[in-house]
Design a protein around this motif. Structure first.
Motif, PDB file in Angstrom:
ATOM      1  N   ALA A  19      -0.149  -8.748  -3.362  1.00 55.75           N
ATOM      2  CA  ALA A  19      -0.043  -7.445  -4.036  1.00 55.75           C
ATOM      3  C   ALA A  19       0.515  -7.685  -5.439  1.00 55.75           C
ATOM      4  O   ALA A  19       1.541  -8.346  -5.586  1.00 55.75           O
ATOM      5  N   ASP A  20      -0.168  -7.170  -6.441  1.00 55.20           N
ATOM      6  CA  ASP A  20       0.332  -7.294  -7.815  1.00 55.20           C
ATOM      7  C   ASP A  20       1.244  -6.104  -8.099  1.00 55.20           C
ATOM      8  O   ASP A  20       0.781  -5.003  -8.392  1.00 55.20           O
ATOM      9  N   LEU A  21       2.546  -6.362  -8.014  1.00 56.42           N
ATOM     10  CA  LEU A  21       3.512  -5.265  -8.108  1.00 56.42           C
ATOM     11  C   LEU A  21       3.722  -4.803  -9.549  1.00 56.42           C
ATOM     12  O   LEU A  21       4.341  -3.764  -9.783  1.00 56.42           O
ATOM     13  N   ALA A  22       3.241  -5.582 -10.494  1.00 58.72           N
ATOM     14  CA  ALA A  22       3.403  -5.199 -11.896  1.00 58.72           C
ATOM     15  C   ALA A  22       2.181  -4.438 -12.420  1.00 58.72           C
ATOM     16  O   ALA A  22       2.191  -3.915 -13.525  1.00 58.72           O
ATOM     17  N   ALA A  23       1.135  -4.369 -11.617  1.00 59.55           N
ATOM     18  CA  ALA A  23      -0.107  -3.702 -12.044  1.00 59.55           C
ATOM     19  C   ALA A  23       0.034  -2.191 -11.873  1.00 59.55           C
ATOM     20  O   ALA A  23       0.928  -1.731 -11.173  1.00 59.55           O
ATOM     21  N   PRO A  24      -0.852  -1.420 -12.497  1.00 55.01           N
ATOM     22  CA  PRO A  24      -0.857   0.014 -12.193  1.00 55.01           C
ATOM     23  C   PRO A  24      -1.157   0.208 -10.706  1.00 55.01           C
ATOM     24  O   PRO A  24      -1.862  -0.606 -10.108  1.00 55.01           O
ATOM     25  N   PRO A  25      -0.599   1.249 -10.095  1.00 55.21           N
ATOM     26  CA  PRO A  25      -0.776   1.402  -8.645  1.00 55.21           C
ATOM     27  C   PRO A  25      -2.237   1.634  -8.271  1.00 55.21           C
ATOM     28  O   PRO A  25      -2.916   2.449  -8.877  1.00 55.21           O
ATOM     29  N   ASP A  26      -2.663   0.874  -7.285  1.00 55.23           N
ATOM     30  CA  ASP A  26      -4.038   1.013  -6.820  1.00 55.23           C
ATOM     31  C   ASP A  26      -3.940   1.621  -5.423  1.00 55.23           C
ATOM     32  O   ASP A  26      -3.175   1.140  -4.582  1.00 55.23           O
ATOM     33  N   PRO A  27      -4.647   2.736  -5.159  1.00 55.28           N
ATOM     34  CA  PRO A  27      -4.434   3.477  -3.918  1.00 55.28           C
ATOM     35  C   PRO A  27      -4.553   2.628  -2.659  1.00 55.28           C
ATOM     36  O   PRO A  27      -3.786   2.805  -1.719  1.00 55.28           O
ATOM     37  N   SER A  28      -5.489   1.670  -2.646  1.00 61.98           N
ATOM     38  CA  SER A  28      -5.640   0.904  -1.405  1.00 61.98           C
ATOM     39  C   SER A  28      -4.441  -0.018  -1.200  1.00 61.98           C
ATOM     40  O   SER A  28      -4.002  -0.240  -0.057  1.00 61.98           O
ATOM     41  N   THR A  29      -3.871  -0.525  -2.299  1.00 58.14           N
ATOM     42  CA  THR A  29      -2.676  -1.374  -2.164  1.00 58.14           C
ATOM     43  C   THR A  29      -1.487  -0.544  -1.705  1.00 58.14           C
ATOM     44  O   THR A  29      -0.730  -0.949  -0.810  1.00 58.14           O
ATOM     45  N   VAL A  30      -1.310   0.640  -2.313  1.00 57.46           N
ATOM     46  CA  VAL A  30      -0.178   1.495  -1.930  1.00 57.46           C
ATOM     47  C   VAL A  30      -0.286   1.872  -0.457  1.00 57.46           C
ATOM     48  O   VAL A  30       0.696   1.832   0.290  1.00 57.46           O
ATOM     49  N   THR A  31      -1.498   2.186  -0.013  1.00 59.96           N
ATOM     50  CA  THR A  31      -1.700   2.532   1.404  1.00 59.96           C
ATOM     51  C   THR A  31      -1.373   1.343   2.296  1.00 59.96           C
ATOM     52  O   THR A  31      -0.719   1.495   3.340  1.00 59.96           O
ATOM     53  N   ALA A  32      -1.783   0.151   1.877  1.00 58.11           N
ATOM     54  CA  ALA A  32      -1.506  -1.046   2.692  1.00 58.11           C
ATOM     55  C   ALA A  32       0.001  -1.283   2.785  1.00 58.11           C
ATOM     56  O   ALA A  32       0.522  -1.644   3.860  1.00 58.11           O
ATOM     57  N   LEU A  33       0.702  -1.073   1.680  1.00 61.03           N
ATOM     58  CA  LEU A  33       2.155  -1.283   1.701  1.00 61.03           C
ATOM     59  C   LEU A  33       2.845  -0.226   2.552  1.00 61.03           C
ATOM     60  O   LEU A  33       3.770  -0.515   3.316  1.00 61.03           O
ATOM     61  N   ASP A  47       8.866 -14.085  -5.382  1.00 61.05           N
ATOM     62  CA  ASP A  47       8.464 -14.360  -6.769  1.00 61.05           C
ATOM     63  C   ASP A  47       7.926 -13.136  -7.484  1.00 61.05           C
ATOM     64  O   ASP A  47       6.851 -13.183  -8.089  1.00 61.05           O
ATOM     65  N   VAL A  48       8.645 -12.041  -7.417  1.00 58.86           N
ATOM     66  CA  VAL A  48       8.181 -10.851  -8.131  1.00 58.86           C
ATOM     67  C   VAL A  48       8.583 -10.975  -9.596  1.00 58.86           C
ATOM     68  O   VAL A  48       9.627 -11.531  -9.928  1.00 58.86           O
ATOM     69  N   ASP A  49       7.710 -10.499 -10.451  1.00 61.76           N
ATOM     70  CA  ASP A  49       7.967 -10.571 -11.883  1.00 61.76           C
ATOM     71  C   ASP A  49       8.252  -9.149 -12.357  1.00 61.76           C
ATOM     72  O   ASP A  49       7.398  -8.501 -12.955  1.00 61.76           O
ATOM     73  N   LEU A  50       9.452  -8.657 -12.030  1.00 63.06           N
ATOM     74  CA  LEU A  50       9.806  -7.274 -12.355  1.00 63.06           C
ATOM     75  C   LEU A  50      11.164  -7.254 -13.052  1.00 63.06           C
ATOM     76  O   LEU A  50      12.077  -7.987 -12.664  1.00 63.06           O
ATOM     77  N   ASP A  51      11.281  -6.391 -14.059  1.00 64.02           N
ATOM     78  CA  ASP A  51      12.598  -6.070 -14.598  1.00 64.02           C
ATOM     79  C   ASP A  51      13.008  -4.714 -14.019  1.00 64.02           C
ATOM     80  O   ASP A  51      12.345  -4.195 -13.101  1.00 64.02           O
ATOM     81  N   ASN A  52      14.088  -4.125 -14.546  1.00 66.09           N
ATOM     82  CA  ASN A  52      14.527  -2.843 -13.977  1.00 66.09           C
ATOM     83  C   ASN A  52      13.442  -1.777 -14.077  1.00 66.09           C
ATOM     84  O   ASN A  52      13.200  -1.020 -13.132  1.00 66.09           O
ATOM     85  N   THR A  53      12.801  -1.714 -15.243  1.00 68.56           N
ATOM     86  CA  THR A  53      11.745  -0.716 -15.435  1.00 68.56           C
ATOM     87  C   THR A  53      10.602  -0.962 -14.459  1.00 68.56           C
ATOM     88  O   THR A  53      10.038  -0.022 -13.880  1.00 68.56           O
ATOM     89  N   GLY A  54      10.267  -2.233 -14.274  1.00 66.08           N
ATOM     90  CA  GLY A  54       9.193  -2.573 -13.341  1.00 66.08           C
ATOM     91  C   GLY A  54       9.556  -2.201 -11.913  1.00 66.08           C
ATOM     92  O   GLY A  54       8.708  -1.724 -11.145  1.00 66.08           O
ATOM     93  N   GLN A  55      10.817  -2.413 -11.549  1.00 69.18           N
ATOM     94  CA  GLN A  55      11.253  -2.037 -10.195  1.00 69.18           C
ATOM     95  C   GLN A  55      11.194  -0.518 -10.019  1.00 69.18           C
ATOM     96  O   GLN A  55      10.775  -0.021  -8.972  1.00 69.18           O
ATOM     97  N   GLU A  56      11.606   0.214 -11.047  1.00 69.06           N
ATOM     98  CA  GLU A  56      11.526   1.678 -10.980  1.00 69.06           C
ATOM     99  C   GLU A  56      10.068   2.126 -10.843  1.00 69.06           C
ATOM    100  O   GLU A  56       9.742   3.027 -10.065  1.00 69.06           O
ATOM    101  N   ARG A  57       9.188   1.471 -11.624  1.00 67.75           N
ATOM    102  CA  ARG A  57       7.770   1.854 -11.571  1.00 67.75           C
ATOM    103  C   ARG A  57       7.203   1.573 -10.180  1.00 67.75           C
ATOM    104  O   ARG A  57       6.505   2.397  -9.593  1.00 67.75           O
ATOM    105  N   LEU A  58       7.540   0.404  -9.645  1.00 67.54           N
ATOM    106  CA  LEU A  58       7.044   0.036  -8.310  1.00 67.54           C
ATOM    107  C   LEU A  58       7.569   1.006  -7.238  1.00 67.54           C
ATOM    108  O   LEU A  58       6.806   1.487  -6.403  1.00 67.54           O
ATOM    109  N   ALA A  59       8.864   1.318  -7.304  1.00 68.10           N
ATOM    110  CA  ALA A  59       9.417   2.265  -6.321  1.00 68.10           C
ATOM    111  C   ALA A  59       8.699   3.608  -6.430  1.00 68.10           C
ATOM    112  O   ALA A  59       8.473   4.300  -5.427  1.00 68.10           O
ATOM    113  N   GLY A  60       8.316   3.964  -7.668  1.00 65.49           N
ATOM    114  CA  GLY A  60       7.628   5.226  -7.904  1.00 65.49           C
ATOM    115  C   GLY A  60       6.250   5.301  -7.258  1.00 65.49           C
ATOM    116  O   GLY A  60       5.684   6.396  -7.146  1.00 65.49           O
TER     117      GLY A  60
END
Ligand SMILES: [Fe+2]
Length: 298
Positions: A19-33, A47-60
Motif C-alpha cells: 500500500a502506498d501510504l503517501a499516495a492520494p487515497p485510492d478507494p480500493s486500497t482504503v477498502t482493503a485496509l 518503512d513508511v515514508d511519512l512526516d506528521n502531515t503525511g500521517q495526518e493525511r493517511l489517518a484522514g
C-alpha cells in the motif's frame, strides 16, 4: 500493486504490504485496509515514508481527525498529532484511547520516530475474542452492564516519577470528563461485540465499589489473556493502526531510561451502542472541541 496481508497471530494483528501510504487515497486500497482492520484489529506497515502531515493525511483516509487530545495540546506545528514520548508519559496500563468522552476515536495511528534498543513493545488486545471467550452466563451479565469512564482517577496514570511526567498528568486531568458506556459495545461496521473497558473505566453503574472493581477485574482478565494479544516490537518508521472500538493496548515499560517517541493521530468515532441499542452518554464535560461525532447509519 495489490495490497497483501500477512497475519501475525491467530487472533489479532497483520502486516500490510504493497500500500502506498503517501499516495492520494485510492478507494480500493482504503477498502482493503478497512477490511484488514475489521478482521485483524491491528495492522502494521514497515518503512513508511511519512512526516506528521503525511500521517495526518493517511489517518484522514478513514474519517475526520480528532484534535490531539481533549486536554493535552498538539505537538508543535501540528493540529492533530499527540506526541507519545517517554519523557512525559509511559502508558503502561491497559486502556482504550480517550474512553472518557462520549465518542472515543474509532481508530488510532501510531508512527515510530525513536525506538528503544530493547523492549518498548506495544501490546494490543482483541476485545471481541475476549467477549467470545466469556462463558454464556458472564456474556449475558456483561451485556446488561454500563460503565462510567473518567480521566480523573489517579490510578489511570502510572506513577509520575519526574517533574515532566507530573506536569503531563496535571494537564491530562485538568478538565474533568466522564462518560457512561455499555460494557459490551457493538461494532458499527462488523456487528461484533467487544468488552469496552480498560483503565479509564471507573465503576459499573448500580454496583457497590468493591463489586464493581471485582467484576471489572474479572472481565479485564479475559481481555488480557495471552491468546488475545499482539506484542509489537517497534523499529523506526513503522505505522501501526488499531481499531480503538474493539481493542485495548499497553506500552510495556521495560526499556530503562532509553527515549521512546511515537506520534499519534486519531480518527473521530461515533457514539457507542450496547447490545440493547442504548447509546453512551457524556456525564461530565464537553469534548466537542476534541472530536466531531461520526454519524453511523442506523
Ligand atoms: Fe493509548
Amino acid at each position: 500493486m495489490p495490497v497483501s496481508i500477512r497475519k501475525l497471530t491467530g487472533r489479532i494483528g497483520a502486516v500490510v504490504e504493497g500500500a502506498d501510504l503517501a499516495a492520494p487515497p485510492d478507494p480500493s486500497t482504503v477498502t482493503a485496509l478497512r477490511d484488514a482492520l475489521n478482521e485483524h484489529k491491528a495492522i502494521v506497515f514497515d518503512d513508511v515514508d511519512l512526516d506528521n502531515t503525511g500521517q495526518e493525511r493517511l489517518a484522514g483516509w478513514f474519517g475526520d481527525l480528532t484534535t490531539a487530545h481533549p486536554n493535552v495540546p498538539a505537538a508543535d506545528g501540528t493540529r492533530h498529532v499527540l506526541a507519545v514520548d517517554s519523557e512525559t508519559s509511559k502508558a503502561n496500563e491497559w486502556h482504550t484511547d480517550v474512553t472518557f468522552v462520549v465518542n472515543p476515536p474509532q481508530l488510532t495511528t501510531l508512527r515510530s520516530l525513536v525506538t528503544t534498543p530493547y523492549g518498548g513493545e506495544t501490546l494490543i488486545a482483541n476485545a471481541a475474542t475476549a467477549y467470545r471467550d466469556l462463558p454464556a452466563p458472564l456474556r449475558a451479565l456483561a451485556d446488561s452492564l454500563r460503565v462510567v469512564h473518567t480521566n480523573q482517577h489517579d490510578y489511570a496514570r502510572p506513577a509520575a516519577a519526574t517533574a515532566q511526567r507530573r506536569e503531563y498528568d496535571r494537564v491530562f486531568v485538568a478538565t474533568p470528563y466522564e462518560a457512561e458506556h455499555p460494557l459490551v459495545r457493538v461494532h458499527p461496521l462488523t456487528g461484533e461485540r467487544g468488552l469496552f473497558i480498560g483503565a479509564f473505566a471507573k465503576r459499573i453503574v448500580g454496583l457497590p465499589p468493591a463489586d464493581s472493581a471485582d467484576l471489572l477485574r474479572l472481565f479485564q482478565s479475559y481481555v488480557t489473556r495471552p491468546e488475545n494479544i499482539l506484542r509489537w516490537r517497534w523499529s523506526p518508521n513503522q505505522l501501526l493502526i488499531f481499531d480503538n472500538r474493539i481493542t485495548q493496548h499497553y506500552a510495556v515499560d521495560n526499556y530503562d531510561d532509553h527515549p521512546r517517541r511515537l506520534n499519534r493521530v486519531t480518527v473521530a468515532g461515533e457514539v457507542p451502542v450496547g447490545t440493547d441499542g442504548r447509546r453512551s452518554e457524556q456525564l461530565t464535560g464537553d469534548a466537542s472541541h476534541y472530536s466531531e461525532v461520526l454519524a453511523v447509519a442506523a
